[in-house]
Scaffold this motif. Structure first.
Motif, PDB file in Angstrom:
ATOM      1  N   GLU A  20     -13.963 -18.771 -56.452  1.00  0.00           N
ATOM      2  CA  GLU A  20     -13.179 -17.567 -56.720  1.00  0.00           C
ATOM      3  C   GLU A  20     -13.723 -16.840 -57.952  1.00  0.00           C
ATOM      4  O   GLU A  20     -13.823 -15.612 -57.964  1.00  0.00           O
ATOM      5  CB  GLU A  20     -11.715 -17.948 -56.926  1.00  0.00           C
ATOM      6  CG  GLU A  20     -10.773 -16.772 -56.938  1.00  0.00           C
ATOM      7  CD  GLU A  20      -9.321 -17.231 -56.913  1.00  0.00           C
ATOM      8  OE1 GLU A  20      -8.492 -16.432 -56.450  1.00  0.00           O
ATOM      9  OE2 GLU A  20      -9.021 -18.364 -57.345  1.00  0.00           O
ATOM     10  N   GLN A  21     -14.116 -17.600 -58.956  1.00  0.00           N
ATOM     11  CA  GLN A  21     -14.682 -17.004 -60.171  1.00  0.00           C
ATOM     12  C   GLN A  21     -16.024 -16.326 -59.870  1.00  0.00           C
ATOM     13  O   GLN A  21     -16.296 -15.231 -60.368  1.00  0.00           O
ATOM     14  CB  GLN A  21     -14.851 -18.085 -61.234  1.00  0.00           C
ATOM     15  CG  GLN A  21     -15.066 -17.547 -62.618  1.00  0.00           C
ATOM     16  CD  GLN A  21     -15.004 -18.659 -63.661  1.00  0.00           C
ATOM     17  OE1 GLN A  21     -15.138 -19.847 -63.338  1.00  0.00           O
ATOM     18  NE2 GLN A  21     -14.806 -18.278 -64.899  1.00  0.00           N
ATOM     19  N   LEU A  22     -16.855 -16.973 -59.048  1.00  0.00           N
ATOM     20  CA  LEU A  22     -18.124 -16.353 -58.652  1.00  0.00           C
ATOM     21  C   LEU A  22     -17.880 -15.030 -57.917  1.00  0.00           C
ATOM     22  O   LEU A  22     -18.576 -14.044 -58.146  1.00  0.00           O
ATOM     23  CB  LEU A  22     -18.931 -17.294 -57.757  1.00  0.00           C
ATOM     24  CG  LEU A  22     -19.691 -18.427 -58.413  1.00  0.00           C
ATOM     25  CD1 LEU A  22     -20.249 -19.369 -57.346  1.00  0.00           C
ATOM     26  CD2 LEU A  22     -20.816 -17.899 -59.288  1.00  0.00           C
ATOM     27  N   VAL A  23     -16.892 -15.032 -57.035  1.00  0.00           N
ATOM     28  CA  VAL A  23     -16.588 -13.833 -56.254  1.00  0.00           C
ATOM     29  C   VAL A  23     -16.056 -12.724 -57.161  1.00  0.00           C
ATOM     30  O   VAL A  23     -16.531 -11.586 -57.130  1.00  0.00           O
ATOM     31  CB  VAL A  23     -15.581 -14.146 -55.119  1.00  0.00           C
ATOM     32  CG1 VAL A  23     -15.081 -12.867 -54.452  1.00  0.00           C
ATOM     33  CG2 VAL A  23     -16.217 -15.070 -54.080  1.00  0.00           C
ATOM     34  N   SER A  24     -15.071 -13.042 -57.985  1.00  0.00           N
ATOM     35  CA  SER A  24     -14.430 -12.009 -58.818  1.00  0.00           C
ATOM     36  C   SER A  24     -15.368 -11.439 -59.882  1.00  0.00           C
ATOM     37  O   SER A  24     -15.213 -10.298 -60.292  1.00  0.00           O
ATOM     38  CB  SER A  24     -13.142 -12.537 -59.461  1.00  0.00           C
ATOM     39  OG  SER A  24     -13.439 -13.592 -60.340  1.00  0.00           O
ATOM     40  N   SER A  25     -16.353 -12.218 -60.307  1.00  0.00           N
ATOM     41  CA  SER A  25     -17.310 -11.719 -61.301  1.00  0.00           C
ATOM     42  C   SER A  25     -18.569 -11.142 -60.652  1.00  0.00           C
ATOM     43  O   SER A  25     -19.549 -10.856 -61.339  1.00  0.00           O
ATOM     44  CB  SER A  25     -17.689 -12.836 -62.283  1.00  0.00           C
ATOM     45  OG  SER A  25     -18.354 -13.882 -61.592  1.00  0.00           O
ATOM     46  N   ASN A  26     -18.530 -10.969 -59.329  1.00  0.00           N
ATOM     47  CA  ASN A  26     -19.664 -10.419 -58.568  1.00  0.00           C
ATOM     48  C   ASN A  26     -20.952 -11.228 -58.748  1.00  0.00           C
ATOM     49  O   ASN A  26     -22.047 -10.670 -58.734  1.00  0.00           O
ATOM     50  CB  ASN A  26     -19.909  -8.945 -58.931  1.00  0.00           C
ATOM     51  CG  ASN A  26     -18.765  -8.074 -58.522  1.00  0.00           C
ATOM     52  OD1 ASN A  26     -18.193  -8.242 -57.438  1.00  0.00           O
ATOM     53  ND2 ASN A  26     -18.391  -7.147 -59.391  1.00  0.00           N
ATOM     54  N   LYS A  27     -20.807 -12.525 -58.888  1.00  0.00           N
ATOM     55  CA  LYS A  27     -21.985 -13.379 -59.089  1.00  0.00           C
ATOM     56  C   LYS A  27     -22.314 -14.248 -57.871  1.00  0.00           C
ATOM     57  O   LYS A  27     -23.332 -14.922 -57.870  1.00  0.00           O
ATOM     58  CB  LYS A  27     -21.776 -14.284 -60.313  1.00  0.00           C
ATOM     59  CG  LYS A  27     -21.759 -13.507 -61.612  1.00  0.00           C
ATOM     60  CD  LYS A  27     -21.617 -14.419 -62.805  1.00  0.00           C
ATOM     61  CE  LYS A  27     -21.627 -13.583 -64.080  1.00  0.00           C
ATOM     62  NZ  LYS A  27     -21.319 -14.418 -65.244  1.00  0.00           N
ATOM     63  N   LEU A  28     -21.467 -14.222 -56.853  1.00  0.00           N
ATOM     64  CA  LEU A  28     -21.733 -15.084 -55.709  1.00  0.00           C
ATOM     65  C   LEU A  28     -22.990 -14.657 -54.958  1.00  0.00           C
ATOM     66  O   LEU A  28     -23.808 -15.504 -54.598  1.00  0.00           O
ATOM     67  CB  LEU A  28     -20.550 -15.137 -54.734  1.00  0.00           C
ATOM     68  CG  LEU A  28     -20.769 -16.208 -53.659  1.00  0.00           C
ATOM     69  CD1 LEU A  28     -19.608 -17.174 -53.625  1.00  0.00           C
ATOM     70  CD2 LEU A  28     -21.019 -15.625 -52.308  1.00  0.00           C
ATOM     71  N   ILE A  29     -23.183 -13.366 -54.739  1.00  0.00           N
ATOM     72  CA  ILE A  29     -24.368 -12.893 -54.008  1.00  0.00           C
ATOM     73  C   ILE A  29     -25.652 -13.306 -54.733  1.00  0.00           C
ATOM     74  O   ILE A  29     -26.522 -13.927 -54.123  1.00  0.00           O
ATOM     75  CB  ILE A  29     -24.300 -11.380 -53.725  1.00  0.00           C
ATOM     76  CG1 ILE A  29     -23.205 -11.110 -52.680  1.00  0.00           C
ATOM     77  CG2 ILE A  29     -25.651 -10.848 -53.240  1.00  0.00           C
ATOM     78  CD1 ILE A  29     -22.939  -9.638 -52.401  1.00  0.00           C
ATOM     79  N   GLU A 162     -19.684 -11.728 -45.900  1.00  0.00           N
ATOM     80  CA  GLU A 162     -18.570 -10.771 -45.995  1.00  0.00           C
ATOM     81  C   GLU A 162     -18.745  -9.838 -47.185  1.00  0.00           C
ATOM     82  O   GLU A 162     -18.528  -8.637 -47.080  1.00  0.00           O
ATOM     83  CB  GLU A 162     -17.238 -11.510 -46.116  1.00  0.00           C
ATOM     84  CG  GLU A 162     -16.539 -11.631 -44.816  1.00  0.00           C
ATOM     85  CD  GLU A 162     -15.115 -12.161 -44.954  1.00  0.00           C
ATOM     86  OE1 GLU A 162     -14.450 -11.950 -45.992  1.00  0.00           O
ATOM     87  OE2 GLU A 162     -14.678 -12.792 -43.987  1.00  0.00           O
ATOM     88  N   LEU A 163     -19.143 -10.409 -48.312  1.00  0.00           N
ATOM     89  CA  LEU A 163     -19.319  -9.605 -49.524  1.00  0.00           C
ATOM     90  C   LEU A 163     -20.476  -8.623 -49.369  1.00  0.00           C
ATOM     91  O   LEU A 163     -20.389  -7.485 -49.812  1.00  0.00           O
ATOM     92  CB  LEU A 163     -19.561 -10.503 -50.745  1.00  0.00           C
ATOM     93  CG  LEU A 163     -18.383 -11.385 -51.165  1.00  0.00           C
ATOM     94  CD1 LEU A 163     -18.800 -12.344 -52.269  1.00  0.00           C
ATOM     95  CD2 LEU A 163     -17.191 -10.544 -51.618  1.00  0.00           C
ATOM     96  N   LYS A 164     -21.546  -9.064 -48.728  1.00  0.00           N
ATOM     97  CA  LYS A 164     -22.696  -8.181 -48.506  1.00  0.00           C
ATOM     98  C   LYS A 164     -22.360  -7.050 -47.549  1.00  0.00           C
ATOM     99  O   LYS A 164     -22.867  -5.937 -47.686  1.00  0.00           O
ATOM    100  CB  LYS A 164     -23.883  -8.975 -47.960  1.00  0.00           C
ATOM    101  CG  LYS A 164     -24.684  -9.654 -49.045  1.00  0.00           C
ATOM    102  CD  LYS A 164     -25.985 -10.193 -48.503  1.00  0.00           C
ATOM    103  CE  LYS A 164     -26.911  -9.039 -48.252  1.00  0.00           C
ATOM    104  NZ  LYS A 164     -28.261  -9.392 -47.895  1.00  0.00           N
ATOM    105  N   ASP A 165     -21.500  -7.340 -46.565  1.00  0.00           N
ATOM    106  CA  ASP A 165     -21.137  -6.325 -45.567  1.00  0.00           C
ATOM    107  C   ASP A 165     -20.184  -5.279 -46.111  1.00  0.00           C
ATOM    108  O   ASP A 165     -20.025  -4.212 -45.512  1.00  0.00           O
ATOM    109  CB  ASP A 165     -20.548  -6.988 -44.321  1.00  0.00           C
ATOM    110  CG  ASP A 165     -21.582  -7.790 -43.544  1.00  0.00           C
ATOM    111  OD1 ASP A 165     -22.790  -7.617 -43.797  1.00  0.00           O
ATOM    112  OD2 ASP A 165     -21.193  -8.617 -42.703  1.00  0.00           O
ATOM    113  N   ASN A 166     -19.518  -5.592 -47.215  1.00  0.00           N
ATOM    114  CA  ASN A 166     -18.540  -4.626 -47.790  1.00  0.00           C
ATOM    115  C   ASN A 166     -19.174  -3.697 -48.785  1.00  0.00           C
ATOM    116  O   ASN A 166     -20.148  -3.768 -49.297  1.00  0.00           O
ATOM    117  CB  ASN A 166     -17.381  -5.366 -48.446  1.00  0.00           C
ATOM    118  CG  ASN A 166     -16.500  -6.019 -47.398  1.00  0.00           C
ATOM    119  OD1 ASN A 166     -16.472  -5.584 -46.251  1.00  0.00           O
ATOM    120  ND2 ASN A 166     -15.815  -7.066 -47.776  1.00  0.00           N
TER     121      ASN A 166
END
Length: 166
Positions: A20-29, A162-166
């Motif tokens: 969740e932290q990776l996602v919210s800080s835009n670091k997962l991609i 999902e994040l890349k597609d948005n």
């Protein structure tokens, strides 16, 4: 909770919160792309079948034969699954014919090779072990020692997509 985190439901809270932290800080991609730099080249169903048979022949020679291994674009949507193993029995006169088929979600046609391997190993294990029990996971880990990490990474791949597609 972010809707893309549904893929990691059931994992321990400390793992979910890290994701969740990776996602919210835009670091997962960027994290995912640095971990997995390229995708596999197994695009055709013949190549997928050959790839699967190589793994089966190495680890599970004496199990029932496979009749089909395909990419399926309906799996993810309908079954909320990554892959499926089906076992079909048909009666032909006095003979019973059985077929084992493996279907891999089409999303994984453009995935890193270790994630595809984890899915193939998972579905192959179902030929011998029908339930997700200790024996099943032992077989998965025998064929792929990093199985559990790759399973989590496959779920993170779906979040990544999902994040890349948005």
């Amino acid at each position: 909770m972010n809707s893309s985190l549904r893929y990691v439901q059931g994992y321990p809270e400390h793992i979910v919160s890290q994701i969740e932290q990776l996602v919210s800080s835009n670091k997962l991609i960027p994290w995912f792309e640095s971990r997995y730099r390229e995708n596999h080249v197994i695009k055709s169903e013949k190549a997928l079948f050959d790839y699967t048979m190589a793994i089966k022949n190495r680890y599970m020679k004496k199990t029932a034969p496979l009749s089909k291994v395909v990419y399926d674009n309906k799996i993810h949507i309908i079954n909320n699954a990554l892959g499926l193993h089906t076992y079909v029995r048909k009666v032909h006169g006095s003979k019973i014919k059985s077929k084992n088929e493996i279907r891999i979600a089409s999303l994984f046609k453009n995935a890193p090779e270790p994630l595809l391997r984890m899915l193939v190993v998972h579905e192959l294990a179902h030929i011998k072990e029908k339930n997700h029990d200790k024996a099943f996971y032992q077989l998965c880990c025998h064929m792929e020692p990093d199985y559990h990490q790759l399973e989590l990474d496959a779920r993170m791949f779906m979040i990544y997509q999902e994040l890349k597609d948005n």
